[in-house]
Design a protein around this motif. Structure first.
Motif, PDB file in Angstrom:
ATOM      1  N   SER A 141       0.825  -1.200   0.000  1.00  0.00           N
ATOM      2  CA  SER A 141       0.000   0.000   0.000  1.00  0.00           C
ATOM      3  C   SER A 141       0.865   1.257   0.000  1.00  0.00           C
ATOM      4  N   LYS A 142       1.881   1.263   0.843  1.00  0.00           N
ATOM      5  CA  LYS A 142       2.789   2.415   0.905  1.00  0.00           C
ATOM      6  C   LYS A 142       3.578   2.562  -0.389  1.00  0.00           C
ATOM      7  N   GLU A 143       4.099   1.442  -0.900  1.00  0.00           N
ATOM      8  CA  GLU A 143       4.926   1.478  -2.107  1.00  0.00           C
ATOM      9  C   GLU A 143       4.147   1.942  -3.336  1.00  0.00           C
ATOM     10  N   THR A 144       2.878   1.600  -3.405  1.00  0.00           N
ATOM     11  CA  THR A 144       2.085   1.920  -4.596  1.00  0.00           C
ATOM     12  C   THR A 144       1.169   3.124  -4.395  1.00  0.00           C
ATOM     13  N   ASN A 145       1.225   3.679  -3.182  1.00  0.00           N
ATOM     14  CA  ASN A 145       0.396   4.846  -2.850  1.00  0.00           C
ATOM     15  C   ASN A 145      -1.089   4.577  -3.093  1.00  0.00           C
ATOM     16  N   SER A 164      -4.675   2.722  -1.138  1.00  0.00           N
ATOM     17  CA  SER A 164      -5.209   2.186   0.115  1.00  0.00           C
ATOM     18  C   SER A 164      -5.371   0.677  -0.023  1.00  0.00           C
ATOM     19  N   ILE A 165      -5.328  -0.013   1.098  1.00  0.00           N
ATOM     20  CA  ILE A 165      -5.543  -1.466   1.078  1.00  0.00           C
ATOM     21  C   ILE A 165      -6.947  -1.756   0.556  1.00  0.00           C
ATOM     22  N   SER A 166      -7.897  -0.931   0.932  1.00  0.00           N
ATOM     23  CA  SER A 166      -9.275  -1.117   0.447  1.00  0.00           C
ATOM     24  C   SER A 166      -9.329  -1.070  -1.079  1.00  0.00           C
ATOM     25  N   SER A 167      -8.638  -0.093  -1.673  1.00  0.00           N
ATOM     26  CA  SER A 167      -8.687   0.011  -3.137  1.00  0.00           C
ATOM     27  C   SER A 167      -7.974  -1.159  -3.805  1.00  0.00           C
ATOM     28  N   ILE A 168      -6.894  -1.645  -3.196  1.00  0.00           N
ATOM     29  CA  ILE A 168      -6.173  -2.807  -3.741  1.00  0.00           C
ATOM     30  C   ILE A 168      -7.084  -4.026  -3.736  1.00  0.00           C
ATOM     31  N   VAL A 169      -7.733  -4.271  -2.604  1.00  0.00           N
ATOM     32  CA  VAL A 169      -8.629  -5.428  -2.478  1.00  0.00           C
ATOM     33  C   VAL A 169      -9.814  -5.272  -3.430  1.00  0.00           C
ATOM     34  N   GLU A 170     -10.380  -4.073  -3.480  1.00  0.00           N
ATOM     35  CA  GLU A 170     -11.532  -3.842  -4.356  1.00  0.00           C
ATOM     36  C   GLU A 170     -11.166  -4.083  -5.820  1.00  0.00           C
ATOM     37  N   LYS A 171     -10.016  -3.570  -6.258  1.00  0.00           N
ATOM     38  CA  LYS A 171      -9.585  -3.766  -7.643  1.00  0.00           C
ATOM     39  C   LYS A 171      -9.385  -5.247  -7.950  1.00  0.00           C
ATOM     40  N   HIS A 172      -8.773  -5.965  -7.008  1.00  0.00           N
ATOM     41  CA  HIS A 172      -8.538  -7.393  -7.220  1.00  0.00           C
ATOM     42  C   HIS A 172      -9.866  -8.148  -7.319  1.00  0.00           C
ATOM     43  N   LEU A 173     -10.792  -7.837  -6.434  1.00  0.00           N
ATOM     44  CA  LEU A 173     -12.091  -8.502  -6.471  1.00  0.00           C
ATOM     45  C   LEU A 173     -12.863  -8.156  -7.739  1.00  0.00           C
ATOM     46  N   MET A 174     -12.751  -6.918  -8.192  1.00  0.00           N
ATOM     47  CA  MET A 174     -13.406  -6.524  -9.445  1.00  0.00           C
ATOM     48  C   MET A 174     -12.805  -7.283 -10.633  1.00  0.00           C
ATOM     49  N   ASP A 175     -11.477  -7.450 -10.627  1.00  0.00           N
ATOM     50  CA  ASP A 175     -10.829  -8.237 -11.686  1.00  0.00           C
ATOM     51  C   ASP A 175     -11.362  -9.664 -11.689  1.00  0.00           C
ATOM     52  N   LEU A 176     -11.477 -10.261 -10.509  1.00  0.00           N
ATOM     53  CA  LEU A 176     -12.008 -11.623 -10.411  1.00  0.00           C
ATOM     54  C   LEU A 176     -13.449 -11.685 -10.913  1.00  0.00           C
TER      55      LEU A 176
END
Length: 82
Positions: free
Chosen positions: A21-25, A27-39
């Motif tokens: 999250s820090k490295e990519t700037n 939020s963890i929420s947005s990372i999880v949401e994007k991954h779930l949307m991809d799935l």
């Protein structure tokens, strides 16, 4: 509309999530949401099988599967050229 979701995740995965999250700037929420949307998108798509795969489908149904990779390749190429 956004809503909250509580997850139970292994500690090392949580640590990784914070670091990522820090490295990519992001939020963890947005990372999880994007991954779930991809799935979800992958699941929603209907896949078209290529004509080459269709030709090879069931190729070994009535035959013994060859032990030798070269022989298998030869048989596949022979079949796909027809």
């Amino acid at each position: 509309m956004k809503d909250k979701l509580t997850l139970s995740i292994e500690k090392d995965v949580i640590e990784f999530a914070h670091q990522f999250s820090k490295e990519t700037n992001q939020s963890i929420s947005s990372i999880v949401e994007k991954h779930l949307m991809d799935l979800k998108n992958v699941q929603d798509k209907e896949y078209e099988v290529s004509s080459r795969v269709k030709k090879l489908s069931g190729f070994f149904e009535d035959k013994d599967f060859p032990e030798d990779k070269k022989e298998m390749r030869r048989m596949f190429h022979e079949k796909s050229d027809n």
